[in-house]
Design a protein around this motif. Structure first.
Motif, mmCIF file in Angstrom:
data_model
loop_
_atom_site.group_PDB
_atom_site.id
_atom_site.type_symbol
_atom_site.label_atom_id
_atom_site.label_comp_id
_atom_site.label_asym_id
_atom_site.label_seq_id
_atom_site.Cartn_x
_atom_site.Cartn_y
_atom_site.Cartn_z
ATOM 1 N N PHE A 277 0.863 -1.190 0.000
ATOM 2 C CA PHE A 277 0.000 0.000 0.000
ATOM 3 C C PHE A 277 0.889 1.226 0.000
ATOM 4 O O PHE A 277 1.833 1.313 0.785
ATOM 5 C CB PHE A 277 -0.956 0.045 1.199
ATOM 6 N N ASP A 278 0.578 2.173 -0.893
ATOM 7 C CA ASP A 278 1.371 3.401 -0.977
ATOM 8 C C ASP A 278 0.537 4.586 -0.516
ATOM 9 O O ASP A 278 -0.237 5.160 -1.284
ATOM 10 C CB ASP A 278 1.871 3.613 -2.414
ATOM 11 N N SER A 279 0.695 4.941 0.758
ATOM 12 C CA SER A 279 0.012 6.140 1.281
ATOM 13 C C SER A 279 0.801 7.391 0.927
ATOM 14 O O SER A 279 0.300 8.502 1.092
ATOM 15 C CB SER A 279 -0.109 6.038 2.809
ATOM 16 N N LEU A 284 2.493 12.529 2.477
ATOM 17 C CA LEU A 284 1.199 11.847 2.304
ATOM 18 C C LEU A 284 0.487 12.240 1.014
ATOM 19 O O LEU A 284 0.449 13.413 0.652
ATOM 20 C CB LEU A 284 0.319 12.208 3.509
ATOM 21 N N LYS A 285 -0.096 11.236 0.362
ATOM 22 C CA LYS A 285 -0.880 11.517 -0.847
ATOM 23 C C LYS A 285 -2.216 12.139 -0.453
ATOM 24 O O LYS A 285 -2.754 11.808 0.605
ATOM 25 C CB LYS A 285 -1.177 10.203 -1.591
ATOM 26 N N PRO A 286 -2.803 12.963 -1.299
ATOM 27 C CA PRO A 286 -4.195 13.361 -1.078
ATOM 28 C C PRO A 286 -5.081 12.122 -1.205
ATOM 29 O O PRO A 286 -4.725 11.189 -1.931
ATOM 30 C CB PRO A 286 -4.472 14.357 -2.203
ATOM 31 N N SER A 295 -2.808 -1.278 -5.493
ATOM 32 C CA SER A 295 -2.272 -1.862 -6.723
ATOM 33 C C SER A 295 -0.787 -1.579 -6.908
ATOM 34 O O SER A 295 -0.212 -1.959 -7.920
ATOM 35 C CB SER A 295 -3.026 -1.319 -7.928
ATOM 36 N N ASP A 296 -0.159 -0.949 -5.906
ATOM 37 C CA ASP A 296 1.226 -0.521 -6.070
ATOM 38 C C ASP A 296 2.225 -1.684 -5.957
ATOM 39 O O ASP A 296 3.437 -1.478 -6.010
ATOM 40 C CB ASP A 296 1.562 0.580 -5.049
ATOM 41 N N MET A 297 1.664 -2.898 -5.817
ATOM 42 C CA MET A 297 2.516 -4.096 -5.824
ATOM 43 C C MET A 297 2.359 -4.853 -7.144
ATOM 44 O O MET A 297 2.762 -6.019 -7.256
ATOM 45 C CB MET A 297 2.227 -5.016 -4.624
ATOM 46 N N THR A 354 8.991 11.202 0.408
ATOM 47 C CA THR A 354 8.824 9.782 0.768
ATOM 48 C C THR A 354 7.821 9.081 -0.147
ATOM 49 O O THR A 354 7.657 7.863 -0.073
ATOM 50 C CB THR A 354 8.369 9.620 2.234
ATOM 51 N N ASP A 355 7.127 9.857 -1.006
ATOM 52 C CA ASP A 355 6.196 9.233 -1.953
ATOM 53 C C ASP A 355 6.918 8.717 -3.203
ATOM 54 O O ASP A 355 6.330 8.001 -4.003
ATOM 55 C CB ASP A 355 5.095 10.236 -2.331
ATOM 56 N N ALA A 356 8.167 9.077 -3.388
ATOM 57 C CA ALA A 356 8.960 8.494 -4.475
ATOM 58 C C ALA A 356 9.695 7.288 -3.902
ATOM 59 O O ALA A 356 10.925 7.245 -3.836
ATOM 60 C CB ALA A 356 9.910 9.522 -5.061
ATOM 61 N N GLU A 357 8.880 6.307 -3.424
ATOM 62 C CA GLU A 357 9.414 5.173 -2.671
ATOM 63 C C GLU A 357 9.731 3.960 -3.536
ATOM 64 O O GLU A 357 10.587 3.148 -3.187
ATOM 65 C CB GLU A 357 8.422 4.768 -1.571
ATOM 66 N N GLY A 358 9.031 3.857 -4.672
ATOM 67 C CA GLY A 358 9.200 2.655 -5.495
ATOM 68 C C GLY A 358 10.641 2.470 -5.929
ATOM 69 O O GLY A 358 11.210 1.380 -5.835
ATOM 70 N N THR A 384 5.400 5.836 -11.629
ATOM 71 C CA THR A 384 5.168 7.291 -11.637
ATOM 72 C C THR A 384 3.804 7.693 -12.217
ATOM 73 O O THR A 384 3.325 7.100 -13.187
ATOM 74 C CB THR A 384 6.240 8.030 -12.479
ATOM 75 N N GLY A 385 3.236 8.726 -11.619
ATOM 76 C CA GLY A 385 2.062 9.367 -12.203
ATOM 77 C C GLY A 385 2.422 9.951 -13.577
ATOM 78 O O GLY A 385 1.556 10.087 -14.446
ATOM 79 N N GLY A 386 3.691 10.254 -13.766
ATOM 80 C CA GLY A 386 4.158 10.795 -15.044
ATOM 81 C C GLY A 386 3.914 9.838 -16.202
ATOM 82 O O GLY A 386 3.685 10.274 -17.340
#
Ligand code: BES
Ligand code: MN
Ligand code: ZN
Length: 512
Positions: A277-279, A284-286, A295-297, A354-358, A384-386
């Motif tokens: 899980f990617d919070s 913190l993400k909105p 789905s981040d796995m 910390t959201d650029a964790e992958g 990435t959202g990019g």
């Protein structure tokens, strides 16, 4: 009753078998036929002719009257009123007919079969009389139907639920098509397992549980399994995985899956991002962006599924899979923006966000994979959202250490029906990752070209002399919209089949 958890470890797929009978005489509940477009209106495709004969040529006029033209994506059901043993016909559009029957686009067949299978929930048996003149076509029909019949209802207790299509019969007289149905089943089992894992709520799939499922399933498939727990990761110097996982009460894991074939001449290593899980962590993400971060796995899922299929297919290649598993959570023990961690490769990284964790968990997996002396490392990540900004929800971005490998991966992916597009790694983006205090920063605060910048970050950790490719599947791993073709809502299993195709490409005895 089997528990939810027990069910997760073994992916359920509908059974599929071949039958050489024709669409006019097959005993079945539902009969699926293909229809091509033509200047004179809908035209029965190969496989549908026997049915059309039994209906004394009535198929095309009936479909035409219903406004059905045969375009790809079209689907309609018509009753047979006893003209053939099947009680209902499902007509699916196949678009323009190819010049020769052997040249049907395999993805057109997979999608058509998937659409039909999806519309047949609640049906016991369906016969698929789609073009299946070659083993490849028979496999495409079987695979599309199996994947289209996917269903994830284990968390539902109420409501009017239909069981997925019970049995798929592929009508084909292609010699050697037997193996293709077996291969389709193996691939479908892997993709189904990946979808199940992605769809599972993150509270039921913390890193340790994912590792346990991998161990159980992979061991049965004859793979070697090594699991590093939190203590072993700390001890081993996996600063990226430890740093990302340290904010969660569910500690991280690194799983290594190994498959070896005695005749293998090549070793492929796959590395998957497995953020259960990617919070976002303290960055913190909105909440709107966090909604589907279970789905981040998906990358780790694809690597796991591919390794299972490679072993079950007995490919003549050595394959190693790394699942980099962690939960990215904010807490008093979480890593902070501006913390510096030391990765497995020894390089230090300043964590600006910390959201650029992958990328932090991946580089530990990539560096560790170097110890297996692989010919090629491929990582897969919802990174990435990019990627979504650049390519949309369905097309993954492919980056690589050389142009030839990138093109090869793109071509293999597209041939499986997994949309992919090559992306560059522009040198000028590297300086944006400079850190005032560490070897590198985990993102460019300016954020332009973020899919490419992430690729450039990863490249810094690829062992010297090893060819490397990177698949950013942020969008395609999860379908938030309505189902289409053989893609359900939710987890898609994206990249699983591309990785298997890559392993096949590197099998001993294949032309380079
Ligand atoms: N898991 C996300 C990327 C993602 C976004 C996947 C949307 C699926 C759908 C990743 O960990 C992330 O948060 N990326 C950030 C990186 C940024 C902070 C540099 C992003 O792309 O916004
Ligand atoms: Mn993130
Ligand atoms: Zn993430």
């Amino acid at each position: 009753m089997r528990t939810r958890q027990a069910r997760l470890a073994s992916a359920y797929v509908t059974t599929v078998r071949l039958n050489a009978s024709d669409s006019g005489s097959v005993e079945t509940d539902a009969l699926v036929v293909g229809i091509n477009t033509s200047p004179d209106g809908p035209r029965p495709a190969p496989g549908a002719q026997a049915l059309d004969g039994a209906l004394t040529g009535g198929l095309a006029p009936t479909l035409s009257a219903l406004g059905f033209s045969g375009k790809a994506g079209e689907i309609t059901k018509i009753p047979t009123f006893g003209a053939v043993p099947a009680s209902v016909v499902v007509a699916v559009g196949l678009g323009d007919a190819p010049a020769e029957d052997g040249a049907y686009d395999l993805e057109v067949l997979r999608r058509a079969a998937g659409n039909a299978a999806r519309s047949l929930a609640g049906t016991a048996t369906a016969a698929f009389a789609l073009p299946a003149a070659t083993p490849e076509q028979a496999e495409a029909v079987a695979l599309g139907a199996l994947l289209g019949a996917y269903d994830f209802s284990r968390y539902r207790t109420t409501g009017d639920q239909k069981a997925p299509l019970g049995e798929i019969v592929v009508l084909s007289d292609a010699s050697a098509a037997d193996g293709s149905v077996a291969r389709a089943t193996t691939l479908a089992e892997s993709v189904t397992l990946v979808r199940d894992l992605v769809n599972t709520p993150p509270s039921d799939l913390p890193p340790a549980r994912f590792a346990e499922i991998a161990e159980e399933t992979a061991t049965k498939a004859g793979l070697s399994v090594e699991i590093l727990d939190e203590a072993a990761l700390k001890e081993g110097g996996y600063g990226g995985i430890v740093g990302v996982g340290q904010g969660s009460v569910n500690p991280p894991r690194l799983v290594r899956l190994g498959y070896a074939h005695p005749d293998a001449q090549t070793t492929v290593a796959f590395v998957g991002k497995g953020i259960t899980f990617d919070s976002g962590g303290l960055s913190l993400k909105p909440s709107a962006s966090m909604a589907w971060m279970k789905s981040d796995m998906g990358g780790a899922g694809a690597v796991f599924g591919a390794l299972l299929a490679i072993a079950r297919l007995g490919l003549k290649v050595n394959a190693i899979g790394y699942l980099c598993l962690a939960e990215n959570m904010p807490s008093g023990t979480a890593q902070r923006p501006s913390d510096v961690l030391t990765t497995y490769a020894g390089k230090t990284v300043e964590v600006l966000d910390t959201d650029a964790e992958g990328r932090l968990v991946l580089v530990d997996g990539i560096a560790r994979a170097g110890e297996d002396d692989p010919d090629i490392i491929v990582d897969v990540a919802t990174l990435t959202g990019g990627q979504i900004v650049a390519l949309g929800w369905r097309t993954c971005g492919v980056m690589a250490s050389d142009d030839e490998l990138r093109e090869e991966v793109v071509d293999l992916a597209v041939a499986q029906g997994e949309a992919a597009w090559g992306m560059p790694l522009p040198e000028d983006l590297r300086k944006g990752l400079d850190s005032p205090i560490a070897d590198i920063a985990n993102l460019n605060p300016e954020r332009s070209g973020s899919m490419l910048a992430a690729g450039i970050f990863l490249r810094e950790f690829v062992p010297e002399g090893v060819r490397w490719a990177h698949l950013d599947i942020a969008g395609p791993a999860y379908n938030k919209e309505a189902p289409y073709g053989y893609i359900p809502k939710g987890g898609t299993g994206m990249a699983t089949r591309t990785l298997v195709a890559l392993a096949e490409r590197y099998e001993a005895g294949r032309e380079a």
